[in-house]
Design a protein around this motif. Structure first.
Motif, mmCIF file in Angstrom:
data_model
loop_
_atom_site.group_PDB
_atom_site.id
_atom_site.type_symbol
_atom_site.label_atom_id
_atom_site.label_comp_id
_atom_site.label_asym_id
_atom_site.label_seq_id
_atom_site.Cartn_x
_atom_site.Cartn_y
_atom_site.Cartn_z
ATOM 1 N N ASP A 12 -31.861 49.920 32.764
ATOM 2 C CA ASP A 12 -33.067 50.682 33.085
ATOM 3 C C ASP A 12 -33.697 51.211 31.807
ATOM 4 N N ARG A 13 -34.940 51.660 31.947
ATOM 5 C CA ARG A 13 -35.640 52.230 30.802
ATOM 6 C C ARG A 13 -35.063 53.601 30.477
ATOM 7 N N SER A 14 -35.266 54.023 29.227
ATOM 8 C CA SER A 14 -34.762 55.334 28.810
ATOM 9 C C SER A 14 -35.647 56.429 29.412
ATOM 10 N N ILE A 15 -35.186 57.653 29.336
ATOM 11 C CA ILE A 15 -35.926 58.785 29.887
ATOM 12 C C ILE A 15 -37.250 58.941 29.158
ATOM 13 N N GLY A 16 -37.253 58.737 27.854
ATOM 14 C CA GLY A 16 -38.490 58.825 27.083
ATOM 15 C C GLY A 16 -39.510 57.801 27.537
ATOM 16 N N GLN A 17 -39.034 56.586 27.800
ATOM 17 C CA GLN A 17 -39.942 55.549 28.274
ATOM 18 C C GLN A 17 -40.471 55.895 29.667
ATOM 19 N N LEU A 18 -39.595 56.421 30.515
ATOM 20 C CA LEU A 18 -40.025 56.805 31.860
ATOM 21 C C LEU A 18 -41.056 57.927 31.810
ATOM 22 N N VAL A 19 -40.829 58.918 30.955
ATOM 23 C CA VAL A 19 -41.768 60.031 30.825
ATOM 24 C C VAL A 19 -43.101 59.524 30.287
ATOM 25 N N ALA A 20 -43.052 58.636 29.286
ATOM 26 C CA ALA A 20 -44.294 58.084 28.721
ATOM 27 C C ALA A 20 -45.060 57.277 29.769
ATOM 28 N N ALA A 21 -44.329 56.478 30.553
ATOM 29 C CA ALA A 21 -44.987 55.685 31.591
ATOM 30 C C ALA A 21 -45.583 56.589 32.667
ATOM 31 N N ALA A 24 -48.713 58.259 31.289
ATOM 32 C CA ALA A 24 -49.833 57.317 31.223
ATOM 33 C C ALA A 24 -50.407 57.051 32.614
ATOM 34 N N GLU A 25 -49.534 56.891 33.606
ATOM 35 C CA GLU A 25 -50.000 56.631 34.963
ATOM 36 C C GLU A 25 -50.731 57.840 35.546
ATOM 37 N N MET A 26 -50.222 59.045 35.286
ATOM 38 C CA MET A 26 -50.889 60.252 35.774
ATOM 39 C C MET A 26 -52.254 60.412 35.107
ATOM 40 N N SER A 27 -52.319 60.120 33.808
ATOM 41 C CA SER A 27 -53.581 60.216 33.097
ATOM 42 C C SER A 27 -54.598 59.226 33.666
ATOM 43 N N ALA A 28 -54.157 57.996 33.910
ATOM 44 C CA ALA A 28 -55.057 56.991 34.487
ATOM 45 C C ALA A 28 -55.507 57.415 35.881
ATOM 46 N N LEU A 29 -54.599 57.974 36.663
ATOM 47 C CA LEU A 29 -54.935 58.421 38.011
ATOM 48 C C LEU A 29 -55.973 59.536 37.975
ATOM 49 N N VAL A 30 -55.779 60.498 37.088
ATOM 50 C CA VAL A 30 -56.724 61.608 36.974
ATOM 51 C C VAL A 30 -58.093 61.094 36.530
ATOM 52 N N HIS A 31 -58.106 60.178 35.543
ATOM 53 C CA HIS A 31 -59.381 59.626 35.078
ATOM 54 C C HIS A 31 -60.095 58.868 36.198
ATOM 55 N N ASP A 32 -59.348 58.101 36.985
ATOM 56 C CA ASP A 32 -59.958 57.363 38.097
ATOM 57 C C ASP A 32 -60.519 58.305 39.156
ATOM 58 N N GLU A 33 -59.796 59.383 39.458
ATOM 59 C CA GLU A 33 -60.292 60.337 40.450
ATOM 60 C C GLU A 33 -61.528 61.070 39.945
ATOM 61 N N ILE A 34 -61.577 61.364 38.655
ATOM 62 C CA ILE A 34 -62.759 62.006 38.083
ATOM 63 C C ILE A 34 -63.956 61.062 38.153
ATOM 64 N N ALA A 35 -63.729 59.782 37.850
ATOM 65 C CA ALA A 35 -64.819 58.799 37.923
ATOM 66 C C ALA A 35 -65.337 58.670 39.358
ATOM 67 N N LEU A 36 -64.428 58.679 40.332
ATOM 68 C CA LEU A 36 -64.837 58.598 41.736
ATOM 69 C C LEU A 36 -65.655 59.829 42.130
ATOM 70 N N ALA A 37 -65.203 60.992 41.724
ATOM 71 C CA ALA A 37 -65.933 62.226 42.040
ATOM 72 C C ALA A 37 -67.314 62.217 41.396
ATOM 73 N N LYS A 38 -67.407 61.735 40.150
ATOM 74 C CA LYS A 38 -68.704 61.670 39.478
ATOM 75 C C LYS A 38 -69.661 60.748 40.222
#
Length: 177
Positions: A12-21, A24-38
Motif C-alpha cells: 500500500d501507499r505510505s501515509i504521506g502519499q495517502l495524505v497528499a492524495a 489533492a482530491e479535496m482541493s479538486a472537489l472544492v474547486h469544482d464545487e466553487i465553479a458549479l456555484a459560480k
C-alpha cells in the motif's frame, strides 16, 4: 516514522502519499464545487439584471413620458368630443396599466431566481461522505512496536496494566531495557 515494510500490506501507499492524495482530491472537489456555484450564480445574476432592467424601464417610462404624453393624449381625446377631465383620466389609466404590465414582467423574472441547488446538494453529499469516512486501520503489530519503542513515557500515561502482553513485572523489565 516507522518503515512501511514492517507490517502486513506493505504494498500500500505510505501515509504521506495517502495524505497528499487526499489533500489533492479535496482541493479538486472544492474547486469544482466553487465553479458549479459560480455558474449557477452567474445565471441567476443575469435573470436578476433582466428583471431589474424591466423595473427601471417601467419607472423611467412613468417618470419622463407621462406628463408629455398625457397632455398630448388628453387633448387628442378632448378633440374627439369627450370632456377634458375624462380625457385626462383615460390617459392616466392607460399609463398605469402599461406600468403594471412591465412591472409584472419584471416580477416574473425575479421569481425565477433560485438558490444554487446543485451546489448545495453537492456540498451536502460531500459532507455526508466525509462524515462516514473511516481512517485506514493500522495493524496491531505496528501499534505494539510503537509502544515498545516509546518506553515508560507512554506507558506511564496509560497505566502499566493496559500495556499489551503482560503484568507489572514484565512491563518494568521492558522499560528498564
Amino acid at each position: 516514522m516507522s518503515d512501511p515494510g514492517n507490517y502486513a500490506g506493505s504494498t500500500d501507499r505510505s501515509i504521506g502519499q495517502l495524505v497528499a492524495a487526499a489533500t489533492a482530491e479535496m482541493s479538486a472537489l472544492v474547486h469544482d464545487e466553487i465553479a458549479l456555484a459560480k455558474a449557477e450564480v452567474r445565471q441567476d445574476v443575469k435573470r436578476g439584471a433582466i428583471g431589474s432592467a424591466a423595473f427601471i424601464a417601467a419607472g423611467v417610462l412613468l417618470l419622463f413620458t407621462m406628463p408629455m404624453l398625457s397632455f398630448a393624449a388628453a387633448y387628442g381625446i378632448h378633440n374627439l368630443g369627450l370632456g377634458l377631465a375624462w380625457s385626462f383620466l383615460i390617459v392616466a389609466g392607460a399609463f398605469i396599466l402599461l406600468a403594471a404590465l412591465i412591472g409584472f414582467i419584471g416580477l416574473r423574472k425575479f421569481k425565477k431566481i433560485k438558490p444554487p441547488e446543485k451546489s448545495i446538494a453537492s456540498a451536502k453529499q460531500t459532507a455526508a461522505v466525509l462524515q462516514n469516512a473511516k481512517p485506514h486501520p493500522r495493524p496491531a503489530i505496528e501499534a505494539d512496536a510503537i509502544l515498545r519503542r516509546s518506553g515508560p513515557s507512554l506507558a506511564a500515561g496509560k497505566g502499566v496494566e493496559s500495556l499489551p502482553g503482560g503484568d507489572k513485572a514484565a512491563s518494568v523489565a521492558r522499560s528498564s531495557t
